[in-house]
Every structure is written in C-alpha cells, then in structure tokens.
Design an enzyme around this catalytic site. Structure first.
Site, PDB file in Angstrom:
ATOM      1  N   GLN A  92     -33.966  13.888  91.980  1.00  0.00           N
ATOM      2  CA  GLN A  92     -34.879  14.883  92.575  1.00  0.00           C
ATOM      3  C   GLN A  92     -35.288  15.957  91.562  1.00  0.00           C
ATOM      4  O   GLN A  92     -36.482  16.223  91.366  1.00  0.00           O
ATOM      5  CB  GLN A  92     -34.202  15.578  93.752  1.00  0.00           C
ATOM      6  CG  GLN A  92     -33.833  14.694  94.903  1.00  0.00           C
ATOM      7  CD  GLN A  92     -33.426  15.543  96.082  1.00  0.00           C
ATOM      8  OE1 GLN A  92     -34.264  16.110  96.789  1.00  0.00           O
ATOM      9  NE2 GLN A  92     -32.130  15.658  96.304  1.00  0.00           N
TER      10      GLN A  92
ATOM     11  N   LYS B 270     -17.391  17.840  89.696  1.00  0.00           N
ATOM     12  CA  LYS B 270     -18.416  18.780  89.217  1.00  0.00           C
ATOM     13  C   LYS B 270     -17.756  20.043  88.647  1.00  0.00           C
ATOM     14  O   LYS B 270     -18.227  20.600  87.653  1.00  0.00           O
ATOM     15  CB  LYS B 270     -19.384  19.144  90.355  1.00  0.00           C
ATOM     16  CG  LYS B 270     -20.276  18.008  90.827  1.00  0.00           C
ATOM     17  CD  LYS B 270     -21.301  17.554  89.787  1.00  0.00           C
ATOM     18  CE  LYS B 270     -22.390  18.588  89.535  1.00  0.00           C
ATOM     19  NZ  LYS B 270     -23.452  18.052  88.626  1.00  0.00           N
TER      20      LYS B 270
ATOM     21  N   ASP C  95     -26.618   6.698  79.537  1.00  0.00           N
ATOM     22  CA  ASP C  95     -25.687   6.658  80.668  1.00  0.00           C
ATOM     23  C   ASP C  95     -24.615   7.721  80.439  1.00  0.00           C
ATOM     24  O   ASP C  95     -23.966   7.733  79.378  1.00  0.00           O
ATOM     25  CB  ASP C  95     -25.066   5.258  80.751  1.00  0.00           C
ATOM     26  CG  ASP C  95     -24.260   5.059  82.028  1.00  0.00           C
ATOM     27  OD1 ASP C  95     -23.748   6.059  82.584  1.00  0.00           O
ATOM     28  OD2 ASP C  95     -24.152   3.901  82.462  1.00  0.00           O
ATOM     29  N   LEU C  96     -24.441   8.592  81.418  1.00  0.00           N
ATOM     30  CA  LEU C  96     -23.439   9.651  81.273  1.00  0.00           C
ATOM     31  C   LEU C  96     -22.029   9.075  81.141  1.00  0.00           C
ATOM     32  O   LEU C  96     -21.117   9.756  80.679  1.00  0.00           O
ATOM     33  CB  LEU C  96     -23.510  10.612  82.468  1.00  0.00           C
ATOM     34  CG  LEU C  96     -24.703  11.568  82.462  1.00  0.00           C
ATOM     35  CD1 LEU C  96     -24.935  12.163  83.854  1.00  0.00           C
ATOM     36  CD2 LEU C  96     -24.501  12.687  81.438  1.00  0.00           C
TER      37      LEU C  96
ATOM     38  N   ALA D 219     -26.203  13.081  87.616  1.00  0.00           N
ATOM     39  CA  ALA D 219     -24.888  13.273  88.229  1.00  0.00           C
ATOM     40  C   ALA D 219     -24.661  12.180  89.266  1.00  0.00           C
ATOM     41  O   ALA D 219     -25.612  11.592  89.775  1.00  0.00           O
ATOM     42  CB  ALA D 219     -24.801  14.634  88.927  1.00  0.00           C
TER      43      ALA D 219
ATOM     44  N   THR E 137     -24.096  11.950  92.815  1.00  0.00           N
ATOM     45  CA  THR E 137     -24.316  12.940  93.888  1.00  0.00           C
ATOM     46  C   THR E 137     -23.983  12.388  95.283  1.00  0.00           C
ATOM     47  O   THR E 137     -24.153  13.115  96.262  1.00  0.00           O
ATOM     48  CB  THR E 137     -25.786  13.406  93.897  1.00  0.00           C
ATOM     49  OG1 THR E 137     -26.624  12.262  94.033  1.00  0.00           O
ATOM     50  CG2 THR E 137     -26.146  14.162  92.633  1.00  0.00           C
TER      51      THR E 137
ATOM     52  N   TYR F 269     -16.229  14.679  94.722  1.00  0.00           N
ATOM     53  CA  TYR F 269     -17.486  15.135  94.120  1.00  0.00           C
ATOM     54  C   TYR F 269     -17.345  16.569  93.604  1.00  0.00           C
ATOM     55  O   TYR F 269     -17.656  16.864  92.440  1.00  0.00           O
ATOM     56  CB  TYR F 269     -18.612  15.040  95.154  1.00  0.00           C
ATOM     57  CG  TYR F 269     -19.907  15.714  94.743  1.00  0.00           C
ATOM     58  CD1 TYR F 269     -20.690  15.189  93.720  1.00  0.00           C
ATOM     59  CD2 TYR F 269     -20.346  16.883  95.383  1.00  0.00           C
ATOM     60  CE1 TYR F 269     -21.884  15.807  93.346  1.00  0.00           C
ATOM     61  CE2 TYR F 269     -21.532  17.498  95.021  1.00  0.00           C
ATOM     62  CZ  TYR F 269     -22.297  16.966  93.997  1.00  0.00           C
ATOM     63  OH  TYR F 269     -23.464  17.580  93.625  1.00  0.00           O
TER      64      TYR F 269
ATOM     65  N   TRP G 120     -28.102  22.283  98.634  1.00  0.00           N
ATOM     66  CA  TRP G 120     -28.989  21.814  99.713  1.00  0.00           C
ATOM     67  C   TRP G 120     -30.377  21.452  99.167  1.00  0.00           C
ATOM     68  O   TRP G 120     -31.405  21.928  99.659  1.00  0.00           O
ATOM     69  CB  TRP G 120     -29.106  22.880 100.801  1.00  0.00           C
ATOM     70  CG  TRP G 120     -27.868  23.088 101.625  1.00  0.00           C
ATOM     71  CD1 TRP G 120     -26.574  22.889 101.238  1.00  0.00           C
ATOM     72  CD2 TRP G 120     -27.800  23.542 102.990  1.00  0.00           C
ATOM     73  NE1 TRP G 120     -25.716  23.191 102.271  1.00  0.00           N
ATOM     74  CE2 TRP G 120     -26.437  23.593 103.348  1.00  0.00           C
ATOM     75  CE3 TRP G 120     -28.747  23.916 103.925  1.00  0.00           C
ATOM     76  CZ2 TRP G 120     -26.014  24.002 104.618  1.00  0.00           C
ATOM     77  CZ3 TRP G 120     -28.326  24.334 105.186  1.00  0.00           C
ATOM     78  CH2 TRP G 120     -26.983  24.372 105.530  1.00  0.00           C
TER      79      TRP G 120
HETATM   80  N1  LIG Z   1     -28.821  16.901  95.974  1.00  0.00           N
HETATM   81  C1  LIG Z   1     -28.249  18.073  96.332  1.00  0.00           C
HETATM   82  O1  LIG Z   1     -28.316  18.499  97.510  1.00  0.00           O
HETATM   83  C2  LIG Z   1     -27.547  18.921  95.300  1.00  0.00           C
HETATM   84  C3  LIG Z   1     -26.909  20.079  95.742  1.00  0.00           C
HETATM   85  C4  LIG Z   1     -26.266  20.886  94.793  1.00  0.00           C
HETATM   86  C5  LIG Z   1     -26.273  20.540  93.457  1.00  0.00           C
HETATM   87  N2  LIG Z   1     -26.887  19.410  93.062  1.00  0.00           N
HETATM   88  C6  LIG Z   1     -26.815  19.063  91.631  1.00  0.00           C
HETATM   89  O2  LIG Z   1     -28.136  19.070  91.106  1.00  0.00           O
HETATM   90  C7  LIG Z   1     -28.255  18.085  90.078  1.00  0.00           C
HETATM   91  C8  LIG Z   1     -29.444  17.187  90.373  1.00  0.00           C
HETATM   92  O3  LIG Z   1     -29.249  16.595  91.645  1.00  0.00           O
HETATM   93  P1  LIG Z   1     -30.351  15.669  92.322  1.00  0.00           P
HETATM   94  O4  LIG Z   1     -30.360  15.963  93.774  1.00  0.00           O
HETATM   95  O5  LIG Z   1     -31.605  15.721  91.521  1.00  0.00           O
HETATM   96  O6  LIG Z   1     -29.652  14.236  92.111  1.00  0.00           O
HETATM   97  P2  LIG Z   1     -30.163  12.815  92.586  1.00  0.00           P
HETATM   98  O7  LIG Z   1     -31.515  12.891  93.178  1.00  0.00           O
HETATM   99  O8  LIG Z   1     -29.060  12.180  93.357  1.00  0.00           O
HETATM  100  O9  LIG Z   1     -30.301  12.051  91.186  1.00  0.00           O
HETATM  101  C9  LIG Z   1     -29.184  11.829  90.381  1.00  0.00           C
HETATM  102  C10 LIG Z   1     -29.683  11.411  89.025  1.00  0.00           C
HETATM  103  O10 LIG Z   1     -28.547  11.184  88.195  1.00  0.00           O
HETATM  104  C11 LIG Z   1     -28.678   9.914  87.619  1.00  0.00           C
HETATM  105  N3  LIG Z   1     -27.371   9.353  87.329  1.00  0.00           N
HETATM  106  C12 LIG Z   1     -26.384   9.030  88.192  1.00  0.00           C
HETATM  107  N4  LIG Z   1     -25.329   8.537  87.516  1.00  0.00           N
HETATM  108  C13 LIG Z   1     -25.682   8.552  86.197  1.00  0.00           C
HETATM  109  C14 LIG Z   1     -25.039   8.166  85.005  1.00  0.00           C
HETATM  110  N5  LIG Z   1     -23.818   7.626  85.005  1.00  0.00           N
HETATM  111  N6  LIG Z   1     -25.699   8.310  83.834  1.00  0.00           N
HETATM  112  C15 LIG Z   1     -26.953   8.840  83.800  1.00  0.00           C
HETATM  113  N7  LIG Z   1     -27.615   9.230  84.894  1.00  0.00           N
HETATM  114  C16 LIG Z   1     -26.971   9.089  86.079  1.00  0.00           C
HETATM  115  C17 LIG Z   1     -29.453   9.094  88.633  1.00  0.00           C
HETATM  116  O11 LIG Z   1     -29.994   7.958  88.011  1.00  0.00           O
HETATM  117  P3  LIG Z   1     -30.363   6.629  88.835  1.00  0.00           P
HETATM  118  O12 LIG Z   1     -31.715   6.897  89.456  1.00  0.00           O
HETATM  119  O13 LIG Z   1     -30.390   5.585  87.789  1.00  0.00           O
HETATM  120  O14 LIG Z   1     -29.289   6.442  89.866  1.00  0.00           O
HETATM  121  C18 LIG Z   1     -30.493  10.112  89.043  1.00  0.00           C
HETATM  122  O15 LIG Z   1     -31.505  10.191  88.080  1.00  0.00           O
HETATM  123  C19 LIG Z   1     -26.900  17.378  90.014  1.00  0.00           C
HETATM  124  O16 LIG Z   1     -26.121  17.985  89.011  1.00  0.00           O
HETATM  125  C20 LIG Z   1     -26.271  17.675  91.354  1.00  0.00           C
HETATM  126  O17 LIG Z   1     -24.844  17.661  91.285  1.00  0.00           O
HETATM  127  C21 LIG Z   1     -27.545  18.582  93.949  1.00  0.00           C
END
Ligand SMILES: NC(=O)c1ccc[n+]([C@@H]2O[C@H](COP(=O)([O-])OP(=O)(O)OC[C@H]3O[C@@H](n4cnc5c(N)ncnc54)[C@H](OP(=O)(O)O)[C@@H]3O)[C@@H](O)[C@H]2O)c1
Length: 305
Positions: free
Chosen positions: A17, A134, A41-42, A65, A67, A130, A155
């Site tokens: 996102q 983090k 890849d992380l 991450a 997530t 999770y 959120w």
């Molecule tokens: N979503 C929430 O509500 C939320 C809330 C608080 C904080 N955050 C934090 O905000 C950040 C961005 O979240 P988001 O919602 O944008 O996440 P997201 O939509 O779930 O996307 C996660 C991204 O991480 C990639 N990924 C997963 N495992 C990986 C790995 N081993 N190596 C490289 N890339 C990897 C995924 O790639 P693929 O497409 O290949 O799977 C995707 O591009 C994260 O740090 C998350 O912890 C999110």
C-alpha cells in the site's frame, strides 16, 4: 546521481500500500527505484547488501514487511526474517555507505493498554509475533544506522491491496447488514498521506547539514473506531449513489481473531509536527478521498494488487 540526473531513493515493498502510493507520487526531485521482491527480498541479506551498494542512494525507504498479523503467529520465522533481520541488514549496509534509512513501523509495538495516544518514547510491549518482530526491527535500525527515521503508522488504507476500506466497500456490495467492532480506538491513515510524509522526510534527510533522527509517529488527524471508519466509508459511498448496508456496532469479543488487537492504537504525532513541520490532515478527509477513488473506479482500482 543516476541516469535520470536525479538523486535516487531505493524502495522496498513497492507492491504494498505505502509502496504503491510512493510509486504513484514519488518524492519530488528524486528518482524512485523499487525492485520487486524477487530481486530485493528482505529475507535475503546478500541481496540487500548488493542493492544498497549498487548506487550512491540519497536515501533508502523500507516499506516492505510481513504485515499479515494473524498469519504471523504460525509463520514466526518468516515474519522475523522480513520485519527484524531484513531491516537489521538494511540498516547495517546503509550505515556502511552513510545512507539515511526511513523505516516504516506500527502501532502494534504497543499493547494498547494506555488511556491516551501513544508517544514515541512510551515503552513498547508487543502482544503478537507481528508486533514483536516489528519492535525488534525498530531496535536494529536505531542501533545500526545513526541516520535513521522510524515512522510508526497505523490502520493504513489505500486504493490498493488488503485494507479495511476496500473490504467494507466489497462486503457492502452484497450484504444488507454488517457488524463492525466498536471498542478499539485508532487513527485511520491513508497510504497516500504516508507517502507524502515519507517524501518530506527523505528531502530533509538528503539535504546537506544535520538532520533529525529517531522514532516519529505519523497518522492522520483525529481518532475513531472501526465502526466509525465503516460509517464514514458508507456515508461517503452513499453520496455517490452506492447501495450501503445497515451497520451494527459490536465488541471485539464478538469478533474473535487469533491475535488480540490493541484496544488503543492511537498515536500522538506532535514530535513529527514539531520536527518536520508536517501537519497530518483529518482521517475523515483522507478516507473520503480513497472512497471516492474506489467508487469512481467501480471496484476495479487496486484489483489484483
Ligand atoms: N497495513 C497497516 O494497517 C499498517 C499499520 C501500521 C503499520 N504498517 C507498516 O507500514 C509499512 C507498509 O505497510 P503496507 O500496508 O504498505 O504493507 P502491505 O500492503 O502489506 O505490503 C507489504 C509489502 O512488503 C513486501 N514484502 C513482504 N515480505 C517481503 C520480503 N520478505 N522481502 C521484500 N518485500 C517483502 C510485499 O511484497 P509482495 O507484494 O511481494 O508480497 C509488499 O510489497 C509496513 O512496515 C507495515 O508494518 C502497516
């Protein structure tokens, strides 16, 4: 500098996102390079090291991450690899090149027991795999690269991927009624706004002279519950002529999940505003924007994301 003549930023998680929002609106004055997970890849420290050393990056943004909060309970090694060991390797490699690192983190580092919005220096106390992974990622980034900014958010919603706003609109197409949890407090936050904040932080970090470092909270302004967010989503969708379901508020105990969600996920953003001069807009405005995009696209935007 790169082929484009612009300083370059390396982005992980470009398909997520926040990553999609950054690719849609890259930080002004920078070229954004977002390799797919198959290349960066992380969980692969060698690949991280290679990518970090490949160019004189102006900054690195770690938006990648694991997530999937519930699934992390049964996939702890994978979650820790992406959320803790990956950021540690990124921080080490970026510090070796004197490159600033912007690392995204989460409200889930807290246990949710506070009765006020969390501040950056409140003690963490994760209650899930999770959240623990983090929190460990944050510690590693802070310890290994002095030029770091850890942006905690919460959120997150956007036109893409799996998120509450898209889920509500999808369910609303077929359901007459929906029950939504009303006893968790949080600050819904648009990935579009997170991307703009990340851009502003990158500009500051890449500018000559001393720059801020540490943990900062970024969420949209105001607070609500999941029920409050669902109500706003459907009120807005209704103004565009969408049929919407009747909503019923319920307690978390009526919607059991493998991981207990923090009752209080609110984050205080005063440090970010004071340091970077960023004033997040209200979540209501940010949610309306995403609902409008999704309703206009008729459910096609973000499909397959
Ligand atoms: N979503 C929430 O509500 C939320 C809330 C608080 C904080 N955050 C934090 O905000 C950040 C961005 O979240 P988001 O919602 O944008 O996440 P997201 O939509 O779930 O996307 C996660 C991204 O991480 C990639 N990924 C997963 N495992 C990986 C790995 N081993 N190596 C490289 N890339 C990897 C995924 O790639 P693929 O497409 O290949 O799977 C995707 O591009 C994260 O740090 C998350 O912890 C999110």
């Amino acid at each position: 500098m790169t082929g484009s003549g612009l300083p370059a930023i390396l982005l992980t998680g470009g398909t997520g996102q926040v990553g999609r929002a950054l690719r849609e609106s890259p930080p002004q004055g920078f070229e954004l390079v977002a390799p797919p997970r198959t290349e960066l890849d992380l969980a692969d420290p060698d690949a991280l090291e290679r990518w970090v050393a490949a160019r004189p990056w102006a900054a690195i943004v770690n938006a990648g991450a694991w997530t999937a909060v519930d699934a992390a309970e049964s996939s702890a090694p994978e979650a820790w690899a992406a959320n803790a060991r990956g950021p540690a390797a990124l921080a080490k490699a970026s510090a070796a090149g004197d490159i600033p690192l912007v690392h995204l983190s989460t409200d889930y580092v807290f246990d949710g027991g506070s009765d006020r919005p969390y501040r950056e220096d409140d003690p963490v106390g994760p209650v899930s795999v999770y959240g623990a992974s983090k929190a460990a990622g944050e510690l590693a980034v802070a310890a290994l690269n002095p030029r770091h900014v850890i942006l905690r958010t919460a959120w997150v919603f956007s036109p893409w991927g799996t998120n509450f706003v898209r889920t509500m609109l999808r369910l609303g197409e077929t359901r007459e009624t929906l029950s939504v949890v009303d006893d968790q407090q949080g600050c819904p936050t648009s990935a579009l706004d997170i991307a703009a904040a990340v851009g502003a932080v990158c500009r500051r970090l890449a500018a000559p002279g001393p720059a801020p470092s540490g943990v900062f909270h970024f969420v949209n302004g105001g607070e609500t519950t999941w029920f409050g967010l669902a109500s706003r989503v459907f009120d807005r969708a209704a103004t565009a002529g969408r049929k919407v379901p009747a909503l019923t508020p319920i307690a978390s105990s009526e919607w059991p999940t493998p991981v207990r969600r923090p009752a209080n996920s609110r984050l205080d953003t005063a440090r970010l505003t004071g340091t970077f001069g960023l004033a997040p807009r209200p979540w209501t405005e940010a949610a309306d924007e995403v609902v409008d995009r999704l309703v206009r696209a008729g459910g096609t935007e973000g499909a397959g994301a």
